[in-house]
Design an enzyme around this catalytic site. Sequence first.
Site, PDB file in Angstrom:
ATOM      1  N   VAL A  52       0.800  -1.227   0.000  1.00 44.39           N
ATOM      2  CA  VAL A  52       0.000   0.000   0.000  1.00 44.39           C
ATOM      3  C   VAL A  52       0.835   1.280   0.000  1.00 44.39           C
ATOM      4  O   VAL A  52       0.278   2.361  -0.076  1.00 44.39           O
ATOM      5  CB  VAL A  52      -0.974   0.047   1.200  1.00 44.39           C
ATOM      6  CG1 VAL A  52      -2.032  -1.013   1.065  1.00 44.39           C
ATOM      7  CG2 VAL A  52      -0.225  -0.063   2.518  1.00 44.39           C
ATOM      8  N   TYR A  53       2.142   1.173   0.103  1.00 47.07           N
ATOM      9  CA  TYR A  53       2.957   2.385   0.083  1.00 47.07           C
ATOM     10  C   TYR A  53       2.845   3.028  -1.306  1.00 47.07           C
ATOM     11  O   TYR A  53       3.303   2.459  -2.304  1.00 47.07           O
ATOM     12  CB  TYR A  53       4.413   2.085   0.394  1.00 47.07           C
ATOM     13  CG  TYR A  53       4.689   1.652   1.823  1.00 47.07           C
ATOM     14  CD1 TYR A  53       3.736   1.794   2.822  1.00 47.07           C
ATOM     15  CD2 TYR A  53       5.908   1.090   2.174  1.00 47.07           C
ATOM     16  CE1 TYR A  53       3.992   1.401   4.129  1.00 47.07           C
ATOM     17  CE2 TYR A  53       6.181   0.701   3.484  1.00 47.07           C
ATOM     18  CZ  TYR A  53       5.211   0.850   4.445  1.00 47.07           C
ATOM     19  OH  TYR A  53       5.467   0.453   5.744  1.00 47.07           O
TER      20      TYR A  53
END
Length: 319
Positions: A52-53
């Site tokens: 999710v970065y």
Amino acid sequence: MEHRQLGRSGLRVSRLALGTMTWGLHTDADEAADQLVTFHDAGGTLIDTADVYQDGHSEQILGDLLTTTLDRDHVVLATKAVARRTDGPFGGGASRAALLTALHGSLRRLRTDHIDLWQLHAWDTDVPLDETLATLDHAVTTGKVRYTGISNYTGWQLATAATHQHAHPARTPITAHQTEYSLLERRPEHEALPAAHHHGIGTLAWAPLGRGVLTGKYRHGTPANSRGADPQLAGYLDHHRTERAARIVEAVTTAAEGLGTSPLAVALAWVRDRPGITAPVLGARTTHQLKAALTAEDITLPPAINAALDDVSAPQNQH
């Protein structure tokens, strides 16, 4: 750089890890390449990212660099799943379907056929734990994952997951646990760290610099080019801008002056050498910041300074 066993596993990792949360946001691909090379040249091996970065862009940058800048076999590659990525039915969570979808996406973006350390980013109350953990077992037995870990679990959640995996020899033991831990955040000492130690799980400490506060840069205001001045990150930082934190920062600064080093190095060395900690995770935005953090490898805090920092930072309910 020294290396340590990750928990009771056979996996050895550098005692400092390189975090990549800002890659693709405040750290572009060229700067990321400089960080990766600098970290490797200092003896670092453990690189931590997450699906999710920056919507996967962090993984993509890292994957590109591991095909153009640094040999994939020179790093211990760690990533995470569970956090919500998309609105689709398999876009987040710890179900078997969602986890395998996330794993395949990570492998594609990282341009590799296996993840060295695959971590559950958070506890999912909507999915039976045995389904989640069975998916970890499947990922390992199919060769897509080498070791498994958890992140941001409470003490009881950690102990429950570890006990489940130890209950049958065919299951994959939990190897690593990530938690926020620093002189400003010592709550994991109550349950999470003892539970990890009891079950032979190595702890990776994120935000070891108190989300940047322990560097001392915010003692007299908010620098214009800092995270504290960024509307997207100010709330993340403000969590640790308290009167208690200010007292701890002054103590760290005094210790640094006495040792002839930086507050950053003192705060990082304190975390690095705490019982049960395998490695702090460095989240530098720039190579300059990373190099400053790596100077912590040159120091070991004297017992008297360790004791003073322990005292000033002790959680209030321990007094």
